[in-house]
Design a protein around this motif. Structure first.
Motif, PDB file in Angstrom:
ATOM      1  N   ILE A 199       0.838  -1.190   0.000  1.00 18.56           N
ATOM      2  CA  ILE A 199       0.000   0.000   0.000  1.00 18.56           C
ATOM      3  C   ILE A 199       0.877   1.244   0.000  1.00 18.56           C
ATOM      4  N   TYR A 200       1.939   1.187   0.773  1.00 19.77           N
ATOM      5  CA  TYR A 200       2.896   2.293   0.842  1.00 19.77           C
ATOM      6  C   TYR A 200       3.503   2.562  -0.529  1.00 19.77           C
ATOM      7  N   ASP A 201       3.986   1.516  -1.191  1.00 18.99           N
ATOM      8  CA  ASP A 201       4.628   1.671  -2.498  1.00 18.99           C
ATOM      9  C   ASP A 201       3.654   2.204  -3.540  1.00 18.99           C
ATOM     10  N   SER A 202       2.494   1.575  -3.632  1.00 17.35           N
ATOM     11  CA  SER A 202       1.509   2.038  -4.615  1.00 17.35           C
ATOM     12  C   SER A 202       0.993   3.422  -4.252  1.00 17.35           C
ATOM     13  N   GLY A 203       0.786   3.645  -2.973  1.00 14.79           N
ATOM     14  CA  GLY A 203       0.226   4.911  -2.529  1.00 14.79           C
ATOM     15  C   GLY A 203       1.127   6.088  -2.842  1.00 14.79           C
ATOM     16  N   ARG A 204       2.434   5.846  -2.821  1.00 18.89           N
ATOM     17  CA  ARG A 204       3.382   6.930  -3.102  1.00 18.89           C
ATOM     18  C   ARG A 204       3.328   7.378  -4.549  1.00 18.89           C
ATOM     19  N   ARG A 205       2.824   6.533  -5.420  1.00 18.09           N
ATOM     20  CA  ARG A 205       2.653   6.966  -6.808  1.00 18.09           C
ATOM     21  C   ARG A 205       1.539   8.016  -6.892  1.00 18.09           C
TER      22      ARG A 205
END
Lengths: 143, 143
Positions: A44-50
């Motif tokens: 979620i962190y990785d995708s959310g940062r996009r």
DNA sequence: CTTGTATTGAAAATCATTTTCAATTAAAAT
DNA sequence: ATTTTAATTGAAAATGATTTTCAATACAAG
């Protein structure tokens, strides 16, 4: 319900419960509410940062905590010990996991409450939580 | 089977599988084979050091890994995410675990088959295995 | 008793998660 | 629209569980 409505609904529920609707929360809700599989906090962190580059991992954890409180997401225990989060449907849900592709289905599990109560009486325990998972092969993996 | 025989049996199985029987392993096997509740690695470490003070936590983890390989212990997933280990029993049993002390009760494999079949029809999955755990507070931990 | 190798434990590394805290920001009040 | 106020944020550090590394040790084979 449309996915956009679902997102709006979650944000409204946050607000109605006295929480603020913020950019980071918007990004996280968007991901989790529309995901078709269980997500780990780091995913979620990785995708959310996009979507929102300043997003912090801590906020992911805190937001998931809130969403779990509100019954909007449910925690999934992986065999490896780490946690994933899935959008919760109404009522208590149980998981059916494909042993080939890892896809997750949910099914209603009111059926377990009588069992839990029977076990409570037999053992004197106060049953707080139950955890049922079925493992199988999904239709797509049959081919 | 007598508990002393059980311990001897586990040690023989270790040896028969090409592993050495060492003092640390003896201490760990003694604890886990005779425990009436699921033990966390740190608990095994603490108790084990009374028997064999030079015991290291790393060795506890490694020995549990071996015992799990041999099917002598089974891993139990706690809601808090950390693992406990329990002597494996024969037959299909479901677990009721005290979240305070780790005590474990077993209840007969109450027929989940009807549920499994219902889910199969609803989802098209071919259900192969099911896994049910209840979590609660045991009578002793209420006081 | 010697020897080769599995095993050990201390320390450090890793990984998931939580806590702390000063800076930021949403939303209620003006 | 602007101010105010408390909730929220993210970086960094802390924590807790588990794993890896590696030189020293000890089991068991010869």
């Amino acid at each position: 319900m449309q996915t956009s409505d679902l997102i709006k609904n979650w944000l409204e529920q946050l607000q109605a419960s006295g929480y603020r609707v913020t950019e980071p929360r918007r990004a996280i809700v968007e991901l989790v509410a529309t995901a078709d599989h269980a997500l780990s906090p780091i995913e979620i962190y990785d995708s959310g940062r996009r979507e929102y580059p300043r997003l912090g991992l801590v906020t992911v954890y805190r937001t998931l905590e809130r969403l779990e409180e509100l019954g909007l997401v449910q925690r999934v225990h992986s065999p490896d010990g780490c946690h994933r989060y899935l959008r919760a449907f109404e009522g208590h849900q149980h998981l059916l996991i494909c042993t080939r592709c890892g896809r997750v289905e949910m099914f209603a599990g009111d059926d377990l409450d009588p069992l839990a109560r029977r076990v409570e009486q037999a053992t004197g325990y106060q049953v707080e939580e139950h955890w049922l998972q079925l493992f199988g092969v999904c239709p797509l993996c049959h081919a």
